[in-house]
Write a protein that holds these residues in place. Structure first.
Motif, mmCIF file in Angstrom:
data_model
loop_
_atom_site.group_PDB
_atom_site.id
_atom_site.type_symbol
_atom_site.label_atom_id
_atom_site.label_comp_id
_atom_site.label_asym_id
_atom_site.label_seq_id
_atom_site.Cartn_x
_atom_site.Cartn_y
_atom_site.Cartn_z
ATOM 1 N N VAL A 283 0.871 -1.181 0.000
ATOM 2 C CA VAL A 283 0.000 0.000 0.000
ATOM 3 C C VAL A 283 0.903 1.224 0.000
ATOM 4 C CG1 VAL A 283 -1.985 -1.083 1.101
ATOM 5 C CG2 VAL A 283 -0.198 -0.103 2.525
ATOM 6 N N TYR A 284 0.422 2.320 -0.564
ATOM 7 C CA TYR A 284 1.259 3.502 -0.668
ATOM 8 C C TYR A 284 0.390 4.753 -0.731
ATOM 9 C CZ TYR A 284 0.383 1.431 -5.273
ATOM 10 O OH TYR A 284 -0.198 0.786 -6.328
ATOM 11 N N ALA A 285 0.982 5.837 -0.265
ATOM 12 C CA ALA A 285 0.306 7.124 -0.287
ATOM 13 C C ALA A 285 1.344 8.206 -0.517
ATOM 14 C CB ALA A 285 -0.440 7.369 1.022
ATOM 15 N N GLU A 294 -3.266 12.813 2.681
ATOM 16 C CA GLU A 294 -2.638 12.293 1.477
ATOM 17 C C GLU A 294 -3.249 12.919 0.235
ATOM 18 O OE1 GLU A 294 -6.170 9.573 2.009
ATOM 19 O OE2 GLU A 294 -4.614 10.362 3.344
ATOM 20 N N ILE A 295 -2.433 13.065 -0.803
ATOM 21 C CA ILE A 295 -2.920 13.644 -2.055
ATOM 22 C C ILE A 295 -3.143 12.559 -3.102
ATOM 23 C CG2 ILE A 295 -0.633 14.109 -3.081
ATOM 24 C CD1 ILE A 295 -1.876 16.866 -3.929
ATOM 25 N N ALA A 296 -2.591 11.375 -2.880
ATOM 26 C CA ALA A 296 -2.835 10.219 -3.757
ATOM 27 C C ALA A 296 -2.632 8.963 -2.932
ATOM 28 C CB ALA A 296 -1.898 10.231 -4.959
ATOM 29 N N ARG A 297 -3.316 7.899 -3.320
ATOM 30 C CA ARG A 297 -3.255 6.654 -2.540
ATOM 31 C C ARG A 297 -3.471 5.471 -3.470
ATOM 32 N NH1 ARG A 297 -3.510 5.020 2.453
ATOM 33 N NH2 ARG A 297 -3.692 7.140 3.270
ATOM 34 N N GLY A 298 -2.850 4.338 -3.127
ATOM 35 C CA GLY A 298 -3.059 3.144 -3.938
ATOM 36 C C GLY A 298 -2.553 1.903 -3.247
ATOM 37 N N GLY A 299 -2.562 0.793 -3.992
ATOM 38 C CA GLY A 299 -2.094 -0.458 -3.420
ATOM 39 C C GLY A 299 -2.458 -1.640 -4.292
ATOM 40 N N ARG A 300 -2.109 -2.830 -3.786
ATOM 41 C CA ARG A 300 -2.456 -4.086 -4.467
ATOM 42 C C ARG A 300 -3.799 -4.593 -3.966
ATOM 43 N NH1 ARG A 300 -0.031 -7.151 -7.892
ATOM 44 N NH2 ARG A 300 2.062 -6.545 -8.572
ATOM 45 N N TYR A 301 -4.560 -5.184 -4.893
ATOM 46 C CA TYR A 301 -5.848 -5.788 -4.542
ATOM 47 C C TYR A 301 -6.049 -7.032 -5.411
ATOM 48 C CZ TYR A 301 -7.127 -2.751 -8.467
ATOM 49 O OH TYR A 301 -7.160 -2.103 -9.681
ATOM 50 N N ASP A 302 -5.119 -7.957 -5.266
ATOM 51 C CA ASP A 302 -5.091 -9.127 -6.145
ATOM 52 C C ASP A 302 -6.365 -9.973 -6.100
ATOM 53 O OD1 ASP A 302 -2.555 -8.395 -6.899
ATOM 54 O OD2 ASP A 302 -1.526 -9.851 -5.640
ATOM 55 N N ASP A 303 -7.097 -9.943 -5.015
ATOM 56 C CA ASP A 303 -8.254 -10.844 -4.879
ATOM 57 C C ASP A 303 -9.546 -10.294 -5.471
ATOM 58 O OD1 ASP A 303 -6.700 -12.684 -3.593
ATOM 59 O OD2 ASP A 303 -7.245 -12.033 -1.571
ATOM 60 N N ILE A 304 -9.570 -9.015 -5.859
ATOM 61 C CA ILE A 304 -10.849 -8.413 -6.238
ATOM 62 C C ILE A 304 -11.451 -9.063 -7.481
ATOM 63 C CG2 ILE A 304 -9.855 -6.578 -7.685
ATOM 64 C CD1 ILE A 304 -12.004 -4.717 -6.543
ATOM 65 N N GLY A 305 -10.614 -9.565 -8.408
ATOM 66 C CA GLY A 305 -11.147 -10.157 -9.633
ATOM 67 C C GLY A 305 -11.822 -11.494 -9.426
ATOM 68 N N ARG A 306 -11.599 -12.126 -8.278
ATOM 69 C CA ARG A 306 -12.162 -13.459 -8.040
ATOM 70 C C ARG A 306 -13.684 -13.444 -8.124
ATOM 71 N NH1 ARG A 306 -9.979 -15.211 -2.886
ATOM 72 N NH2 ARG A 306 -8.137 -15.703 -4.135
ATOM 73 N N VAL A 307 -14.310 -12.406 -7.569
ATOM 74 C CA VAL A 307 -15.775 -12.346 -7.568
ATOM 75 C C VAL A 307 -16.321 -12.104 -8.967
ATOM 76 C CG1 VAL A 307 -15.904 -11.586 -5.177
ATOM 77 C CG2 VAL A 307 -15.748 -9.882 -7.003
#
Length: 396
Positions: A283-285, A294-307
């Motif tokens: 995760v990063y900001a 924070e002015i920008a934020r993000g991260g990994r979400y590898d499991d979201i495509g499963r659904v």
């Protein structure tokens, strides 16, 4: 009867006036050009969807953020998008042909059901980029580097990057045998760095002393990336499983690579657990000295495509384009304004106006021309009448 003005806007909802709108459009154009140069293709997710598809896989946090209405055609409940990341993940899985890697970007207004309490808008103009199909640290570095470049073209060059990895916290949760409810409770307290609350909670749970000390230590493990990771390896020694140790190593690898690519300071914070429940790794900001959040934020979400029937690596970032308006003093050069009389059926005047606009002038046709302003004036009469530019032009 309420004495409130009928023109007042809801809390957290604001309008964009001409000067701001012009600046937003300039930044938007530069940012989309940047995404295109990096190979990210633009998509436009729908503003509303059926609630059961809009929120699938995104967790309770996004549900509470989503404004809900009833569809007058179907009678089903609709949700107004509060975050475009899940929509883009669905588009990757269902709306586009299968490829090994896909890079998508987006821009548009999202609506939040409540304010964040930190002065943020409930209607941010969300800009983001997502990379699907790549699970290596190279992908993490690419997306974070793109985030910093996007901020730079928006006028925010002096930033501090804050990196974390949810895998460290989750490894300690597994070691402690905590259920989902306790994990969420502890995660919330760690995010707030509420050390007395964390300490008392761990005592109440009769947690192993070494594990309790390690979990509490996450609040202290923040600062320059190299020193912080070295401390984490010492203080968490023997308590992390293989996945937890791999998370620390991944964090170190990415932090080192990012430090070599960006001008800003790179920090690590192991209690950085903000975000929706679908984040699975790094995760990063990004923070700016001109903002208190924070002015920008993000991260990994590898499991979201499963659904959506297609689970694969995914990561990205997002920001509110309007947050960038206060980050730069850059202003576009003003166009020279020329006035022309408002007249019907004067083809010579219409041609003269068109020629000036093609040359880059802003031409305003009006019956109320300011005194002394540059204008188109008629020269001659009858068949020989022409229109010429007169008055003092400002070429500065």
């Amino acid at each position: 009867m309420s004495n409130q003005s009928p023109w007042i806007l809801p809390a957290g909802i604001d309008e964009v006036l001409p000067l701001q709108a012009c600046r937003i459009e300039r930044v938007r154009t530069r940012m989309l050009e940047t995404f295109d140069r990096w190979g990210y293709e633009l998509v436009v997710p729908p503003m509303v969807e059926f609630i059961d598809t809009l929120l699938v896989g995104t967790g309770e946090d996004l549900d509470l953020e989503t404004l809900k209405v009833t569809d007058g055609l179907s009678g089903r409940q609709l949700g107004v998008r509060a975050d475009m990341t899940p929509q883009v993940a669905r588009m990757d899985a269902h709306s586009l042909p299968s490829v090994d890697e896909r890079r998508l970007c987006y821009i548009g207004t999202v609506i939040r059901a409540k304010t964040d309490g930190l002065g943020g808008s409930r209607a941010p103009m969300q800009v983001g980029a997502e990379l699907f199909g790549s699970d290596g640290p190279e992908a993490d570095v690419e997306v974070i580097s793109l985030m910093t470049e996007a901020l730079a073209v928006g006028g925010c060059e002096a930033i501090t990057l804050d990196l974390g990895h949810v895998g460290v916290f989750r490894a300690l949760v597994r070691a402690a045998g905590l259920d989902g409810g306790r994990e969420d409770q502890l995660r919330d307290a760690l995010t707030r760095k509420a050390i007395p609350e964390i300490r008392q909670t761990l005592v109440d749970w009769s947690l192993d002393a070494a594990l309790a000390e390690a979990i509490e230590a996450l609040c202290d493990l923040h600062g320059p990336w190299q020193a912080t990771i070295d401390q984490a390896k010492q203080r968490l020694n023997g308590l992390l499983d293989a996945e937890g140790q791999a998370a620390l190593e991944r964090l170190a690898t990415v932090a080192e690579a990012i430090e070599a690519r960006v001008a800003g300071e790179v920090l690590v914070d192991l209690s950085e657990l903000h975000g929706y429940h679908y984040q699975t790794g790094l995760v990063y900001a990004a923070y700016s000295p001109r903002m208190g959040r924070e002015i920008a934020r993000g991260g990994r979400y590898d499991d979201i495509g499963r659904v959506f029937g297609r689970s694969r690596p995914a990561l990205g970032f997002s920001l509110d384009l309007r947050d960038l308006l206060g980050q730069s003093d850059d202003e576009a050069p003003a166009r020279q304004v020329v006035y022309a009389p408002a007249r019907l059926n004067d083809m010579a005047l219409d041609r003269a106006v068109g020629e000036l606009r093609e040359q880059g002038y802003r031409v305003i046709t009006t019956k109320s021309i300011p005194e002394g302003a540059p204008r188109l004036a008629a020269v001659g009469d009858g068949q020989t009448q022409t229109w010429q530019l007169t008055g003092e032009l400002d070429h500065g």
